[in-house]
Motif scaffolding. Structure first.
Motif, PDB file in Angstrom:
ATOM      1  N   ALA A 170      37.280   5.646  54.881  1.00 55.56           N
ATOM      2  CA  ALA A 170      36.712   6.592  55.846  1.00 55.56           C
ATOM      3  C   ALA A 170      35.280   6.882  55.422  1.00 55.56           C
ATOM      4  N   THR A 171      34.433   7.150  56.403  1.00 58.69           N
ATOM      5  CA  THR A 171      33.052   7.554  56.118  1.00 58.69           C
ATOM      6  C   THR A 171      32.842   8.933  56.715  1.00 58.69           C
ATOM      7  N   ALA A 178      32.721  14.477  50.226  1.00 60.13           N
ATOM      8  CA  ALA A 178      32.652  13.026  50.042  1.00 60.13           C
ATOM      9  C   ALA A 178      31.712  12.433  51.070  1.00 60.13           C
ATOM     10  N   GLN A 179      31.189  11.251  50.776  1.00 65.70           N
ATOM     11  CA  GLN A 179      30.372  10.525  51.759  1.00 65.70           C
ATOM     12  C   GLN A 179      31.137   9.315  52.304  1.00 65.70           C
ATOM     13  N   HIS A 180      31.744   8.540  51.426  1.00 71.28           N
ATOM     14  CA  HIS A 180      32.474   7.345  51.877  1.00 71.28           C
ATOM     15  C   HIS A 180      33.626   7.031  50.930  1.00 71.28           C
ATOM     16  N   PHE A 181      34.773   6.697  51.520  1.00 73.17           N
ATOM     17  CA  PHE A 181      35.956   6.230  50.795  1.00 73.17           C
ATOM     18  C   PHE A 181      36.213   4.773  51.198  1.00 73.17           C
ATOM     19  N   TYR A 192      25.208   3.943  44.278  1.00 74.75           N
ATOM     20  CA  TYR A 192      26.623   3.599  44.404  1.00 74.75           C
ATOM     21  C   TYR A 192      26.749   2.575  45.512  1.00 74.75           C
ATOM     22  N   ASP A 222      32.590   8.229  46.876  1.00 69.72           N
ATOM     23  CA  ASP A 222      31.563   9.035  46.210  1.00 69.72           C
ATOM     24  C   ASP A 222      31.655  10.453  46.733  1.00 69.72           C
ATOM     25  N   GLN A 264      28.904  11.740  42.215  1.00 75.52           N
ATOM     26  CA  GLN A 264      29.794  10.937  41.397  1.00 75.52           C
ATOM     27  C   GLN A 264      30.503   9.873  42.203  1.00 75.52           C
ATOM     28  N   LEU A 265      30.856   8.791  41.514  1.00 77.60           N
ATOM     29  CA  LEU A 265      31.684   7.738  42.082  1.00 77.60           C
ATOM     30  C   LEU A 265      33.059   7.867  41.432  1.00 77.60           C
TER      31      LEU A 265
END
Lengths: 271, 271
Positions: free
Chosen positions: B117-118, A238-241, B216, A247, A265-266
């Motif tokens: 979170a990132t 993942a990159q960011h939540f 995104y 994503d 993907q998102l």
């Protein structure tokens, strides 16, 4: 393609008109709600693939998951929006009961022999281990359609969670089960075969569903055919939540450290 | 939005029917062939944004560049394919002379307050320097619409190339010129404001054009508004070049190391 393989049975489409195809969900690829997103992505790509106007090979695919796909028949329509010298652009829709459930854009084209380079490094590629899928609903059948040998970041055991890791990385060897020769259709599904990264990061079950998925194919048909039925090495993170969405990005590597595809993907999540 | 700003003039659309809008190319955003892809992306997003049925904020945008956009008027049509509890899916087309030049899918939705979170780290964020654009055709006007202060990987000087680097990374501070308050429309264009990575990697001019671009959005309207007119920090790099295509990926960071958007694209090149 083998008519007997569950993958080919699941993406099977019957032409009922120019660019109009009928298909049906396959119990072997069932997910929590509706089918595994990867099999829907492959099915939409398959419609453009089968179209008599289709030129060249898949270069890119974006699938938008607009609503649930329910068990049963569906209709897929594929329309070439424009064909150029080098690329052909498609719009594809999947409907059930007259309502749109998924749409896609696909770009097909001819690759040419050019300078090439890969800037990202392949993953660790150590040996993997099979990690059982535990604690997911018995409705989630699709993981049985893949052999997955995890190098890192296997399925969490929701009943006995580990400490939450600082990242959501997974690396695994993956191929269809039973083995099937690799092509762009199978690869499109494999790109979505990484469980939602929030499962790993938080070590607990979280309702989650892909909103939109984009895959770029870097391998041509010959390179995919040369891979045969051997497992590919996948990596996802993942990159960011935040804000109810995250994503995640994936890489698929073939023999000799060749990058076959990248995918992004998102994902919607509920916490 | 400011009616006087060249960005707003360039993405301006006049409704001529339900979801049908007329617009025109803007000389200030001209690229080698047709307009800067980022301004086309924003214009397509703008059509869904302006639609009376639009709900929520942009979450994702995919733009497919199907053919050249030529100087002059165009028509944009936006259609909501499906609206759910949490997301709304759009299909958008840009036509000139009855022929499709670009299509897009956009997902809008409401963000909710969730765990966040990132996982990726922000770039170096040192001070940047202005690197003049040299050796590109005088037709390429759009870089003048941005203030770009490069931390790393500035515009190559095609007449006096450096040694080719081992990667294609660029990092830069960027904002509209003149400064304009940030919103998702401006951000959609900034995501495409990184010159083709093959220019950096090979230190020479190469004909190249985006085939498909997916963005995104991780920031909501409030966070973008709080950024105001201050520059954002952008980072871009390629993953793989080969067969006449490459993919590049970008991150846009705001104040305090907040990830505002990520963006991916597949680019055609000729060598």
């Amino acid at each position: 393609m083998s008519a007997d393989h569950p993958f080919d049975a699941a993406i099977k489409l019957s032409a009922v008109g120019e660019g109009v195809f009928d298909g049906a969900t396959h119990a072997g690829y069932a997910n929590m709600v509706g089918p595994f997103g990867g099999i829907t992505a492959s099915t939409l790509l398959h419609a453009a693939w089968l179209h008599p106007q289709r030129l060249g090979e898949p270069l890119a695919l974006t699938v938008n998951f607009a609503g649930p796909v329910v068990e049963g028949p569906f209709r897929v329509t594929a329309r070439a929006l424009r064909t150029n010298r080098s690329t052909q652009h498609w719009h594809i829709e999947l409907e059930q009961g007259g309502e749109l459930a998924a749409s896609a854009s696909a770009v097909f084209g001819q690759r040419r022999d050019t300078w090439s380079a890969t800037e990202i490094a392949p993953p660790l590629h150590g040996p993997g281990e099979q990690v059982p899928v535990k604690g997911l609903s018995p409705r989630v059948v699709w993981p049985q359609r893949y052999e997955m040998q995890f190098v890192k970041g296997g399925w969490p055991d929701f009943a006995n969670p580990q400490d939450a890791p600082a990242d959501s990385d997974s690396e695994l060897w993956i191929r269809d089960s039973p083995p099937r020769p690799l092509d762009a259709l199978a690869l499109a599904a494999i790109c979505d075969a990484f469980y939602p990264r929030i499962f790993r990061r938080r070590q607990r079950f979280t309702p989650a569903g892909t909103v939109t998925l984009s895959t770029y194919f870097h391998a041509d048909a010959a390179l995919l055919a040369a891979q045969g039925t051997r497992a590919v090495l996948g990596r996802a993170r993942a990159q960011h939540f935040g804000g109810g969405y995250f994503d995640q990005t994936a890489e698929i590597w073939g023999d000799g450290g060749r990058l076959l595809a990248v995918s992004h993907q998102l994902v919607y999540f509920k916490d």
